[in-house]
Design a protein around this motif. Sequence first.
Motif, PDB file in Angstrom:
ATOM      1  N   UNK A 100     -13.856  67.198  -0.112  1.00  0.00           N
ATOM      2  CA  UNK A 100     -14.475  66.226   0.789  1.00  0.00           C
ATOM      3  C   UNK A 100     -13.481  65.152   1.220  1.00  0.00           C
ATOM      4  N   UNK A 101     -12.643  64.710   0.288  1.00  0.00           N
ATOM      5  CA  UNK A 101     -11.669  63.653   0.596  1.00  0.00           C
ATOM      6  C   UNK A 101     -10.644  64.141   1.613  1.00  0.00           C
ATOM      7  N   UNK A 102     -10.092  65.324   1.384  1.00  0.00           N
ATOM      8  CA  UNK A 102      -9.093  65.874   2.303  1.00  0.00           C
ATOM      9  C   UNK A 102      -9.709  66.129   3.675  1.00  0.00           C
ATOM     10  N   UNK A 122      -4.486  65.228   8.747  1.00  0.00           N
ATOM     11  CA  UNK A 122      -3.355  64.715   9.510  1.00  0.00           C
ATOM     12  C   UNK A 122      -3.589  64.951  10.997  1.00  0.00           C
ATOM     13  N   UNK A 123      -3.393  63.901  11.798  1.00  0.00           N
ATOM     14  CA  UNK A 123      -3.596  63.951  13.258  1.00  0.00           C
ATOM     15  C   UNK A 123      -5.057  64.200  13.629  1.00  0.00           C
ATOM     16  N   UNK A 124      -5.949  64.183  12.633  1.00  0.00           N
ATOM     17  CA  UNK A 124      -7.376  64.266  12.916  1.00  0.00           C
ATOM     18  C   UNK A 124      -7.918  65.656  13.193  1.00  0.00           C
ATOM     19  N   UNK A 125      -7.081  66.645  13.278  1.00  0.00           N
ATOM     20  CA  UNK A 125      -7.559  68.010  13.533  1.00  0.00           C
ATOM     21  C   UNK A 125      -6.577  69.034  12.964  1.00  0.00           C
ATOM     22  N   UNK A 126      -7.098  70.189  12.576  1.00  0.00           N
ATOM     23  CA  UNK A 126      -6.245  71.240  12.031  1.00  0.00           C
ATOM     24  C   UNK A 126      -6.908  72.600  12.222  1.00  0.00           C
ATOM     25  N   UNK A 127      -6.100  73.635  12.169  1.00  0.00           N
ATOM     26  CA  UNK A 127      -6.607  75.002  12.202  1.00  0.00           C
ATOM     27  C   UNK A 127      -6.416  75.597  10.812  1.00  0.00           C
ATOM     28  N   UNK A 128      -7.484  76.122  10.246  1.00  0.00           N
ATOM     29  CA  UNK A 128      -7.430  76.724   8.905  1.00  0.00           C
ATOM     30  C   UNK A 128      -7.686  78.224   9.006  1.00  0.00           C
ATOM     31  N   UNK A 129      -6.868  78.996   8.315  1.00  0.00           N
ATOM     32  CA  UNK A 129      -7.045  80.452   8.308  1.00  0.00           C
ATOM     33  C   UNK A 129      -8.221  80.818   7.407  1.00  0.00           C
ATOM     34  N   UNK A 130      -9.051  81.725   7.886  1.00  0.00           N
ATOM     35  CA  UNK A 130     -10.193  82.192   7.101  1.00  0.00           C
ATOM     36  C   UNK A 130      -9.884  83.546   6.489  1.00  0.00           C
ATOM     37  N   UNK A 131     -10.773  84.020   5.630  1.00  0.00           N
ATOM     38  CA  UNK A 131     -10.603  85.344   5.050  1.00  0.00           C
ATOM     39  C   UNK A 131     -10.707  86.413   6.140  1.00  0.00           C
ATOM     40  N   UNK A 142     -10.279  78.654  11.942  1.00  0.00           N
ATOM     41  CA  UNK A 142     -11.374  77.705  12.097  1.00  0.00           C
ATOM     42  C   UNK A 142     -10.807  76.325  12.422  1.00  0.00           C
ATOM     43  N   UNK A 143     -11.322  75.723  13.480  1.00  0.00           N
ATOM     44  CA  UNK A 143     -10.907  74.384  13.895  1.00  0.00           C
ATOM     45  C   UNK A 143     -11.712  73.361  13.100  1.00  0.00           C
ATOM     46  N   UNK A 144     -11.016  72.457  12.420  1.00  0.00           N
ATOM     47  CA  UNK A 144     -11.663  71.377  11.669  1.00  0.00           C
ATOM     48  C   UNK A 144     -11.185  70.066  12.274  1.00  0.00           C
ATOM     49  N   UNK A 145     -12.110  69.244  12.730  1.00  0.00           N
ATOM     50  CA  UNK A 145     -11.754  68.011  13.437  1.00  0.00           C
ATOM     51  C   UNK A 145     -12.577  66.822  12.945  1.00  0.00           C
ATOM     52  N   UNK A 146     -11.890  65.703  12.691  1.00  0.00           N
ATOM     53  CA  UNK A 146     -12.566  64.456  12.327  1.00  0.00           C
ATOM     54  C   UNK A 146     -13.136  63.814  13.590  1.00  0.00           C
ATOM     55  N   UNK A 147     -14.424  63.454  13.543  1.00  0.00           N
ATOM     56  CA  UNK A 147     -15.103  62.889  14.701  1.00  0.00           C
ATOM     57  C   UNK A 147     -15.561  61.459  14.426  1.00  0.00           C
ATOM     58  N   UNK A 148     -15.953  60.765  15.489  1.00  0.00           N
ATOM     59  CA  UNK A 148     -16.400  59.380  15.387  1.00  0.00           C
ATOM     60  C   UNK A 148     -17.622  59.261  14.476  1.00  0.00           C
ATOM     61  N   UNK A 149     -17.665  58.189  13.718  1.00  0.00           N
ATOM     62  CA  UNK A 149     -18.805  57.946  12.846  1.00  0.00           C
ATOM     63  C   UNK A 149     -18.719  58.665  11.518  1.00  0.00           C
ATOM     64  N   UNK A 150     -17.517  59.157  11.157  1.00  0.00           N
ATOM     65  CA  UNK A 150     -17.338  59.821   9.867  1.00  0.00           C
ATOM     66  C   UNK A 150     -17.745  61.281   9.847  1.00  0.00           C
ATOM     67  N   UNK A 151     -18.096  61.833  11.017  1.00  0.00           N
ATOM     68  CA  UNK A 151     -18.468  63.243  11.063  1.00  0.00           C
ATOM     69  C   UNK A 151     -17.231  64.139  11.044  1.00  0.00           C
ATOM     70  N   UNK A 152     -17.431  65.361  10.558  1.00  0.00           N
ATOM     71  CA  UNK A 152     -16.379  66.382  10.578  1.00  0.00           C
ATOM     72  C   UNK A 152     -16.973  67.626  11.236  1.00  0.00           C
ATOM     73  N   UNK A 153     -16.329  68.083  12.315  1.00  0.00           N
ATOM     74  CA  UNK A 153     -16.836  69.244  13.037  1.00  0.00           C
ATOM     75  C   UNK A 153     -16.056  70.509  12.714  1.00  0.00           C
ATOM     76  N   UNK A 154     -16.742  71.640  12.802  1.00  0.00           N
ATOM     77  CA  UNK A 154     -16.127  72.950  12.553  1.00  0.00           C
ATOM     78  C   UNK A 154     -16.436  73.877  13.731  1.00  0.00           C
TER      79      UNK A 154
END
Length: 394
Positions: A100-102, A107-116, A130-142
Motif C-alpha cells: 500500500x505504501x509503495x 516515482x513520477x506518479x505512474x508506472x507500468x507493471x508486468x503481469x503474469x 498494467x498501468x498504475x497511476x496516482x490520482x488526485x485525492x489519494x486515489x490509485x488507478x489501474x
Amino acid sequence: MPHPPALTSTLALSALFLFLLSSTSQAHNITRILAKHPELSTFNHYLTLTHLATEINRRQTITVLAIDNAAMSSLLSKGLSVYTIKNVLSLHVLVDYFGAKKLHQITHGTTLASSMFQATGAAAGTSGYVNITNLKGGKVGFGAEDNDGKLNSFYVKSVQEIPYNISVLQISQVLTSAEAEAPTAGPSQLNLTAILSKQGCKAFADLLISSGADTTFETNIDGGLTVFCPTDAVINGFLPKYKNLTTSQKVSLLLYHGIPVYQSLQMLKSNNGLVNTLATDKANKFDFTVQNDGEVVSLETEVVTAKITGTLIDEEPLVIYKVNKVLQPTELFKVKTASAPKDVADGPDDSADAPGSDDSEDQTADSDKNGVEGLDGGRLRMVVLSLCVGVMLM
C-alpha cells in the motif's frame, strides 16, 4: 578467548531459530489468505480452478489484485471459457511487489507493471502490462495497457502484505483487456504434434503420428501430461535402433516419453524418484528415475541417462520438455555394462541448450529461485542445523 559452553549453545540455538523463522515467513498460500475474506471467495475459487493459485504460491515478489464477488459476477456473465478467465485473472497478478505504501509513492506518479499474463508469454506485445497511476485525492488507478490508456479500476484496500514477498490488494473492478478476453484454446484443443514440430521436435512428432501413439498423448492432456521430447538430431541418430523394433515396441517406446500427470520443472526438482509413464502396464513397469543436481534435471533408466535441456511449453495441465537422449526402457533394451557406460549417446547429444530453459521463450525461472542455488530449502536448513549442533558440541 573461547565462549563459555552455555553462551555458545544459546548463540547456536538463536541462530537456528532465526533461520527457521525467516524461512517459514517466506512461504505464502494465496488460497488461505483469501479464505479469510468471504467477499473475495469467487476470486479465490477461480484462482484454484485455473491453477493460478499454484503459480502464485511458488513465486516470490508478487502482487495479487483481488476483486470482490460482485466484480467477479460481472466477469462470469460474459460466458468466457475457463482458459480465457485464466488469462484475465493472470492480468491481476503482478510479478513485482506493490504494498500500500509503495502504491501511493510511485516515482513520477505512474508506472507500468508486468503481469503474469505478460511474463508467461501468453500476451501479445505489451498487452500484459498494467498501468498504475496516482490520482488526485489519494486515489490509485489501474488499467490494462491495451485499454486505450483508461484506468477502469481503483485501489480499495490492502488485504494482506508480507513485505517484498507477496502483497494482496483489493481493487474495485476487473481490469478490461481485449487481448486477455480473446477466445483461448483449452489444452484438449491444442495440437500436441504441431507444437512439437514447430519447436525442434518434428522427427519425434512424426513418429507419434505414424505409430498412432499421438492419440494416447492427446487424450491425457486434460488430466495432466508431461512430455519429454528428444530433438530432431537425437531422433535421427537413433532411427537405426528404432527401425529394429516391432510395431508394439515402437508404441511402447514413444509412450515411455510421457508421464500422465503435470510436472513443472520445480516439481521435478523437488520430487526425485521413480515415475510411471504412459507405457506402464501392470507388470511391465516402464518407469525411470528423476534426479536433479542443482538446476540440472536428469531422467535415468538402467540403459541411458538423459537431461532436460529446454522447455517448449508450460501451461498447466500440459508441459513439454526437450531432452538430449532417447529414453530407453529396460523392457526393450539391454542394460549397459560397466565397460559401456549408460551415458554413452545413441546419437548426437543435443545438450547445447541451457538446462531447464529454452532460448525461444522468456522463462521466469530466475524470479522463482527461493534461496541458495543448488540447495532446496530443506537441505539448506539441514546444513545449518548440523553446523549449529557442531558448534554446541565444541
